[in-house]
Scaffold this motif. Structure first.
Motif, PDB file in Angstrom:
ATOM      1  N   ASP A  10      -3.798  -2.022  -7.424  1.00  0.00           N
ATOM      2  CA  ASP A  10      -4.973  -1.464  -8.077  1.00  0.00           C
ATOM      3  C   ASP A  10      -6.026  -0.966  -7.102  1.00  0.00           C
ATOM      4  O   ASP A  10      -7.127  -0.636  -7.482  1.00  0.00           O
ATOM      5  N   SER A  11      -5.700  -0.906  -5.823  1.00  0.00           N
ATOM      6  CA  SER A  11      -6.644  -0.375  -4.844  1.00  0.00           C
ATOM      7  C   SER A  11      -6.270   1.056  -4.498  1.00  0.00           C
ATOM      8  O   SER A  11      -5.137   1.479  -4.690  1.00  0.00           O
ATOM      9  N   GLU A  12      -7.230   1.801  -3.985  1.00  0.00           N
ATOM     10  CA  GLU A  12      -6.974   3.199  -3.631  1.00  0.00           C
ATOM     11  C   GLU A  12      -5.970   3.306  -2.502  1.00  0.00           C
ATOM     12  O   GLU A  12      -5.133   4.180  -2.465  1.00  0.00           O
ATOM     13  N   LEU A  13      -6.055   2.378  -1.542  1.00  0.00           N
ATOM     14  CA  LEU A  13      -5.105   2.383  -0.436  1.00  0.00           C
ATOM     15  C   LEU A  13      -4.561   0.975  -0.307  1.00  0.00           C
ATOM     16  O   LEU A  13      -5.234   0.076   0.172  1.00  0.00           O
ATOM     17  N   SER A  14      -3.347   0.750  -0.763  1.00  0.00           N
ATOM     18  CA  SER A  14      -2.776  -0.591  -0.787  1.00  0.00           C
ATOM     19  C   SER A  14      -1.801  -0.777   0.360  1.00  0.00           C
ATOM     20  O   SER A  14      -1.324   0.170   0.969  1.00  0.00           O
ATOM     21  N   ALA A  15      -1.508  -2.017   0.641  1.00  0.00           N
ATOM     22  CA  ALA A  15      -0.592  -2.338   1.728  1.00  0.00           C
ATOM     23  C   ALA A  15       0.829  -1.982   1.339  1.00  0.00           C
ATOM     24  O   ALA A  15       1.181  -1.935   0.165  1.00  0.00           O
ATOM     25  N   ALA A  16       1.666  -1.751   2.345  1.00  0.00           N
ATOM     26  CA  ALA A  16       3.069  -1.477   2.116  1.00  0.00           C
ATOM     27  C   ALA A  16       3.768  -2.755   1.669  1.00  0.00           C
ATOM     28  O   ALA A  16       3.232  -3.853   1.806  1.00  0.00           O
ATOM     29  N   PRO A  17       4.986  -2.654   1.114  1.00  0.00           N
ATOM     30  CA  PRO A  17       5.724  -3.847   0.721  1.00  0.00           C
ATOM     31  C   PRO A  17       5.911  -4.808   1.888  1.00  0.00           C
ATOM     32  O   PRO A  17       5.881  -4.416   3.046  1.00  0.00           O
ATOM     33  N   ASP A  18       6.115  -6.079   1.567  1.00  0.00           N
ATOM     34  CA  ASP A  18       6.311  -7.092   2.598  1.00  0.00           C
ATOM     35  C   ASP A  18       7.436  -6.707   3.544  1.00  0.00           C
ATOM     36  O   ASP A  18       8.431  -6.113   3.144  1.00  0.00           O
ATOM     37  N   ALA A  19       7.290  -7.097   4.776  1.00  0.00           N
ATOM     38  CA  ALA A  19       8.309  -6.790   5.772  1.00  0.00           C
ATOM     39  C   ALA A  19       9.620  -7.509   5.476  1.00  0.00           C
ATOM     40  O   ALA A  19      10.669  -7.156   5.988  1.00  0.00           O
ATOM     41  N   GLY A  20       9.557  -8.546   4.621  1.00  0.00           N
ATOM     42  CA  GLY A  20      10.745  -9.329   4.323  1.00  0.00           C
ATOM     43  C   GLY A  20      11.801  -8.567   3.547  1.00  0.00           C
ATOM     44  O   GLY A  20      12.929  -9.009   3.451  1.00  0.00           O
ATOM     45  N   GLY A  21      11.472  -7.435   2.974  1.00  0.00           N
ATOM     46  CA  GLY A  21      12.466  -6.675   2.238  1.00  0.00           C
ATOM     47  C   GLY A  21      11.873  -6.028   1.009  1.00  0.00           C
ATOM     48  O   GLY A  21      10.753  -6.307   0.618  1.00  0.00           O
ATOM     49  N   ILE A  22      12.662  -5.174   0.383  1.00  0.00           N
ATOM     50  CA  ILE A  22      12.226  -4.427  -0.785  1.00  0.00           C
ATOM     51  C   ILE A  22      13.142  -4.785  -1.954  1.00  0.00           C
ATOM     52  O   ILE A  22      14.365  -4.772  -1.827  1.00  0.00           O
ATOM     53  N   ASP A  23      12.547  -5.122  -3.078  1.00  0.00           N
ATOM     54  CA  ASP A  23      13.343  -5.469  -4.254  1.00  0.00           C
ATOM     55  C   ASP A  23      13.938  -4.226  -4.910  1.00  0.00           C
ATOM     56  O   ASP A  23      15.116  -4.207  -5.261  1.00  0.00           O
ATOM     57  N   PHE A  24      13.115  -3.188  -5.110  1.00  0.00           N
ATOM     58  CA  PHE A  24      13.544  -2.001  -5.844  1.00  0.00           C
ATOM     59  C   PHE A  24      13.207  -0.735  -5.063  1.00  0.00           C
ATOM     60  O   PHE A  24      12.116  -0.593  -4.516  1.00  0.00           O
ATOM     61  N   SER A  25      14.171   0.182  -5.049  1.00  0.00           N
ATOM     62  CA  SER A  25      13.941   1.540  -4.551  1.00  0.00           C
ATOM     63  C   SER A  25      14.035   2.487  -5.733  1.00  0.00           C
ATOM     64  O   SER A  25      15.053   2.512  -6.432  1.00  0.00           O
ATOM     65  N   ILE A  26      12.980   3.254  -5.969  1.00  0.00           N
ATOM     66  CA  ILE A  26      12.943   4.217  -7.069  1.00  0.00           C
ATOM     67  C   ILE A  26      13.135   5.606  -6.478  1.00  0.00           C
ATOM     68  O   ILE A  26      12.330   6.061  -5.659  1.00  0.00           O
ATOM     69  N   VAL A  27      14.204   6.269  -6.865  1.00  0.00           N
ATOM     70  CA  VAL A  27      14.552   7.588  -6.322  1.00  0.00           C
ATOM     71  C   VAL A  27      14.255   8.648  -7.371  1.00  0.00           C
ATOM     72  O   VAL A  27      14.702   8.554  -8.516  1.00  0.00           O
ATOM     73  N   ILE A  28      13.493   9.673  -6.955  1.00  0.00           N
ATOM     74  CA  ILE A  28      13.155  10.790  -7.844  1.00  0.00           C
ATOM     75  C   ILE A  28      13.730  12.070  -7.247  1.00  0.00           C
ATOM     76  O   ILE A  28      13.197  12.600  -6.271  1.00  0.00           O
ATOM     77  N   PRO A  29      14.827  12.603  -7.786  1.00  0.00           N
ATOM     78  CA  PRO A  29      15.285  13.921  -7.326  1.00  0.00           C
ATOM     79  C   PRO A  29      14.300  14.976  -7.797  1.00  0.00           C
ATOM     80  O   PRO A  29      13.859  14.957  -8.950  1.00  0.00           O
ATOM     81  N   CYS A  30      13.940  15.897  -6.916  1.00  0.00           N
ATOM     82  CA  CYS A  30      12.866  16.826  -7.275  1.00  0.00           C
ATOM     83  C   CYS A  30      13.090  18.190  -6.649  1.00  0.00           C
ATOM     84  O   CYS A  30      13.385  18.303  -5.449  1.00  0.00           O
ATOM     85  N   LEU A  31      12.923  19.226  -7.462  1.00  0.00           N
ATOM     86  CA  LEU A  31      12.937  20.609  -6.986  1.00  0.00           C
ATOM     87  C   LEU A  31      11.803  21.355  -7.668  1.00  0.00           C
ATOM     88  O   LEU A  31      11.800  21.500  -8.889  1.00  0.00           O
ATOM     89  N   ASN A  32      10.835  21.777  -6.876  1.00  0.00           N
ATOM     90  CA  ASN A  32       9.680  22.533  -7.386  1.00  0.00           C
ATOM     91  C   ASN A  32       9.009  21.814  -8.564  1.00  0.00           C
ATOM     92  O   ASN A  32       8.931  22.335  -9.678  1.00  0.00           O
ATOM     93  N   GLY A  33       8.494  20.640  -8.274  1.00  0.00           N
ATOM     94  CA  GLY A  33       7.902  19.816  -9.318  1.00  0.00           C
ATOM     95  C   GLY A  33       6.387  19.809  -9.345  1.00  0.00           C
ATOM     96  O   GLY A  33       5.790  18.842  -9.835  1.00  0.00           O
ATOM     97  N   GLU A  34       5.752  20.857  -8.861  1.00  0.00           N
ATOM     98  CA  GLU A  34       4.307  20.832  -8.714  1.00  0.00           C
ATOM     99  C   GLU A  34       3.548  20.640 -10.027  1.00  0.00           C
ATOM    100  O   GLU A  34       2.450  20.084 -10.027  1.00  0.00           O
ATOM    101  N   THR A  35       4.107  21.064 -11.138  1.00  0.00           N
ATOM    102  CA  THR A  35       3.364  20.970 -12.400  1.00  0.00           C
ATOM    103  C   THR A  35       3.460  19.595 -13.045  1.00  0.00           C
ATOM    104  O   THR A  35       2.658  19.276 -13.934  1.00  0.00           O
TER     105      THR A  35
END
Length: 303
Positions: A10-35
């Protein structure tokens, strides 16, 4: 799961995930998605889930302002980053590149032109904690202006009795990916996620529906766009049949297909211009005409 204090959102600039590992990776395929991309990324960085996750936008060679939008989010949210997926056109290439660069124990997919619900990731995480290794969520189908068309709380079995989820709301564990392999980059224009989740099935894994993991799925606005998309999907159905018929995928019923084409034409001539019935008729007509085109291309009959 992760310590709930590991990654404030909920902060404007938050910390990165813990160095211990990442639970979930969310992948967004994108081509010309500016809108639309900003809307989706805003939803993803505002999730109610407090575990460790990353968001990877697999940029498939965008020529609009997509890159600058991603960079803006990267500066404010260190767990959001761009992946260069411009080496080959196609959503499956973008997905594969995103997976290549991901570090999560579970990989989830959503699209750049949709919007995940605030509890989407939490609902997926709950299902995973209960043992799910492959998942699909609910699609809240809407017009671009927000008008709801339908809610689909189900996995699909329209070709066979093997369930598969929409590529805009699905995922699987790292161990499943290692067993099944990459998305088939030869599949273009549709059937990409169907093929992958059928492969998951044949590798011995089941796919679970996560009803509470909701994505607002924004459909095409203009009927000519609806027709073009459905036509491509129809051709992809034939590619599926060519690939899976030896494994038992049933042949379609040509007489039923002709009946659908005829009924769709009648609806198009009689329904109101902007009615849901007219839209559905365009989808059905496009898909079945696409199957005719696909049957010619693949040299098999699947109408």
């Amino acid at each position: 799961m992760a310590n709930k204090d590991s990654r404030p959102i909920d902060s404007e600039l938050s910390a990165a995930p813990d160095a211990g590992g990442i639970d979930f990776s969310i992948v967004i395929p994108c081509l010309n998605g500016e809108t639309t991309l900003r809307r989706q990324l805003s939803a993803l960085v505002s999730q109610s889930f407090h575990g460790r996750y990353e968001v990877l936008v697999a940029d498939n060679g965008s020529t609009d302002s997509t890159v600058s939008i991603i960079e803006d989010f990267e500066r404010r949210y260190p767990w959001v980053r761009r992946v260069d997926a411009g080496g080959r056109k196609g959503i499956n290439h973008a997905r594969n590149r995103g997976i290549d660069e991901s570090g999560g124990n579970f990989i989830l997919f959503c699209d750049s032109d949709d919007e995940v619900d605030r509890d989407w990731l939490q609902e997926m995480a709950s299902s995973v904690s209960n043992g799910s290794v492959a998942v699909g969520g609910t699609l809240d189908r809407r017009l671009p202006g927000g008008e709801r068309l339908s809610i689909e709380r189900r996995l699909y079995t329209m070709f066979w009795d093997i369930p598969w989820p929409a590529g805009a709301n699905c995922g699987f564990s790292r161990s499943v990916f290692e067993a099944v392999g990459k998305f088939d980059e030869e599949l273009m224009g549709g059937a990409d996620e169907t093929d992958y989740f059928w492969r998951i099935h044949f590798a011995g894994y089941s796919t679970d529906l996560v009803e509470g993991a909701i994505v607002k799925y924004f459909v095409r606005a203009q009927l000519k766009q609806v027709f073009r998309q459905a036509f491509n999907y129809g051709a992809s159905h034939v590619r599926l049949y060519a690939k899976y018929r030896t494994l038992g995928m049933p042949r379609s019923n040509p007489l039923r297909s002709l009946a659908v084409i005829g009924h769709s034409c009648v609806v198009l001539l009689s329904a109101r211009k902007r009615s849901p019935e007219r839209r559905k008729a365009v989808e059905r007509l496009g898909a079945h005409l696409g199957r005719i085109r696909g049957s010619i291309q693949e040299r098999v009959i699947y109408l």
